[in-house]
Design an enzyme around this catalytic site. Structure first.
Site, PDB file in Angstrom:
ATOM      1  N   HIS A 129      10.247 -58.006  27.722  1.00 47.34           N
ATOM      2  CA  HIS A 129       9.609 -57.535  28.951  1.00 47.34           C
ATOM      3  C   HIS A 129       8.332 -56.740  28.666  1.00 47.34           C
ATOM      4  CE1 HIS A 129      12.042 -53.771  28.269  1.00 47.34           C
ATOM      5  NE2 HIS A 129      10.921 -53.226  28.695  1.00 47.34           N
ATOM      6  N   ASP A 156      16.051 -60.284  25.870  1.00 49.37           N
ATOM      7  CA  ASP A 156      14.944 -59.331  25.967  1.00 49.37           C
ATOM      8  C   ASP A 156      14.378 -59.006  24.589  1.00 49.37           C
ATOM      9  OD1 ASP A 156      13.084 -57.827  27.323  1.00 49.37           O
ATOM     10  OD2 ASP A 156      14.329 -56.020  27.388  1.00 49.37           O
ATOM     11  N   SER A 213      10.599 -48.725  25.310  1.00 48.14           N
ATOM     12  CA  SER A 213      11.120 -50.082  25.172  1.00 48.14           C
ATOM     13  C   SER A 213      10.535 -50.785  23.963  1.00 48.14           C
ATOM     14  CB  SER A 213      10.798 -50.921  26.411  1.00 48.14           C
ATOM     15  OG  SER A 213      11.920 -51.056  27.223  1.00 48.14           O
TER      16      SER A 213
END
Length: 487
Positions: free
Chosen positions: A134, A164, A237
């Site tokens: 992402h 992901d 992230s």
């Protein structure tokens, strides 16, 4: 760049969101030097008690592997219009978006650049980098910045939205790298450290403990997440999660939040899974997974009693793809899968992740509980074509009394429209059924794995059932077992 799930939202922890209203507030912590040599003591019950002096010192870890953690900047182009992005040059993920939004002006139709930030870590000296998918979604340009201020344009080698995970490549050599650990050996309660760029603050270090293992999140993936209480925020992230040996055991991916910021629940992708994805993306440019063609759900105490299991365990099959490998091998709705290739299936995530890890054409040996006895079924694994695999799904005549529903048979046209044979549609739900979640419009297909074709059949089965019955219902296009405590 956000993922909503759970009661509030599970958001991707990698894209810059917004600066706290009123500016950033700084705190000056009081730090007591750690003395790692201090021994643990025993309390009155003989359990280990942690002395404050024995808290770990993370400095050597950060010095050794901090340089291998990178900041990732992504440039994208978004279409604009009168109802499109209203803050020129900033996306909703940018920290200054909310500030400048108050000065919004109508934008003409066209395109505008947007920016996002995340983290990553170098896994090879020649420039391969792991991060979250992402973070680089729809990226037109990706820039990687090292701690020594060097910057490189990165190529997106491949992404896998299902896990992901993404792999980047920069043109460099002799780069600092991390050391990969074994996420199977992670223990709940052990100390872990995250390094990343929360809100754009590069190479920030936070620490906590592992809160749980094998977490299945309701976001459509089959990743057995590592849950921690490590402070992780937007921008973290794609960054690494270290154990105290300095080994990467996970990739920080999501947070559970009601506010958009950290609230004590962080989730990381196990590094063992990420490494397998990396290998396939680097070698083939895509990821191939196995599938057996079933929809499953966890077994709770009520369902265990309904199916005669000694304890709540396994994955309950709520529907079978009629053209899938499981159907061809004889798997039926109502089967409880207890083991996959000899490994116990405690929860749905164990089966989902295990099946996905098998190569198409391999054999999945399943231990199955069916109608009070255990049997073995061999399934030839197929190839998952899309986003789904063995994963958790989610006034007529009446049968009131113990169950509490008013039902009627479906007409032939209704059966054809719903794609079912037989079944009873619920017109009213009350008492035990309503309490369990049965709703008007649900189609009751079976009770305790026995198909229901008429009201009289349902009434007879309910009379003979024990204290708990498992209703297989179809709601819209989904099938699920609902345990009902009978009155």
């Amino acid at each position: 760049m956000k993922r909503k799930a759970l009661a509030s939202s599970l958001i991707a922890a990698g894209i810059i969101s917004a600066v706290i209203a009123g500016g950033i507030k700084y705190y000056e912590p009081v730090i007591t030097p750690a003395r790692a040599e201090a021994p643990a003591t025993l309390n009155a019950k003989g359990a280990a008690a942690i002395a404050p002096e024995s808290l770990p010192n993370f400095t050597p870890l950060v010095h050794a592997y901090g340089p291998a953690v990178v900041n990732i900047s992504v440039t994208q182009t978004e279409k604009t219009g009168m109802n499109g992005p209203q803050v020129w040059g900033f996306s909703e993920n940018d920290p200054f978006y909310q500030f400048f939004r108050q000065f919004q002006i109508p934008m003409p139709q066209g395109e505008m650049p947007t920016h996002a930030l995340g983290s990553g870590f170098i896994v090879s000296e020649d420039g391969y980098i792991l991060t979250n998918a992402h973070v680089v979604r729809n990226a037109e340009e990706v820039t990687v910045k090292l701690t020594d201020k060097r910057e490189f344009k990165a190529k997106v080698v491949g992404t896998d939205p299902q896990t992901d995970v993404a792999v980047l490549k920069i043109d460099a050599s002799n780069l600092p790298i991390v050391k990969l650990g074994d996420s199977n050996n992670v223990q709940v309660g052990e100390w872990v450290v995250a390094i990343g760029s929360p809100y754009g603050f590069e190479n920030s270090v936070t620490a906590g403990i592992v809160s749980a293992k094998g977490r299945a999140l309701p976001d459509g993936t089959y990743v057995p997440f590592i849950q921690t209480d490590v402070p992780v925020n937007p921008g973290n992230s794609g960054g690494p999660l270290f154990n105290l040996k300095g080994e990467v055991i996970g990739i920080n991916s999501q947070i559970y939040t009601r506010t958009g910021g950290y609230q004590g629940l962080s989730f990381a992708i196990p590094i063992d899974l990420a490494s397998k994805i990396q290998g396939q993306l680097v070698r083939y440019g895509k990821v191939t997974r196995g599938r057996i063609g079933v929809t499953i759900q966890d077994v709770d105490q009520s369902l265990a009693e309904s199916f005669g299991l000694a304890k709540p365990t396994g994955a309950l099959v709520s529907s079978v793809d009629p053209d899938g490998p499981a159907a061809k091998a004889g798997i039926e709705t109502g089967d409880v899968i207890l083991k996959l290739n000899g490994k116990p299936v405690g929860r749905t995530i164990d089966l989902s992740a295990g099946v996905a890890d098998l190569k198409p054409g391999a054999t999945a040996n399943l231990d199955v509980w069916r109608k009070g006895s255990e049997r073995q079924v061999a399934v030839t694994v197929g190839k998952m074509p899309g986003a789904r695999l063995a994963a958790a799904g989610q006034s007529g005549q009446d049968e009131q009394g113990r169950l509490g529903v008013a039902v009627r048979p479906l007409s032939k046209d209704e059966q054809q429209a719903a794609g079912v044979k037989g079944g009873l549609v619920v017109e009213e739900s009350s008492g035990p059924a309503a309490k369990a979640g049965v709703q008007p419009g649900d189609i009751i297909l079976a009770l305790n794995s026995t198909p229901v074709k008429s009201v009289n059949e349902l009434r007879t089965m309910v009379e003979k059932a024990g204290k708990v019955a498992a209703l297989l219902v179809q709601r819209n296009d989904a099938k699920i077992f609902i345990p009902v405590e009978l009155g």
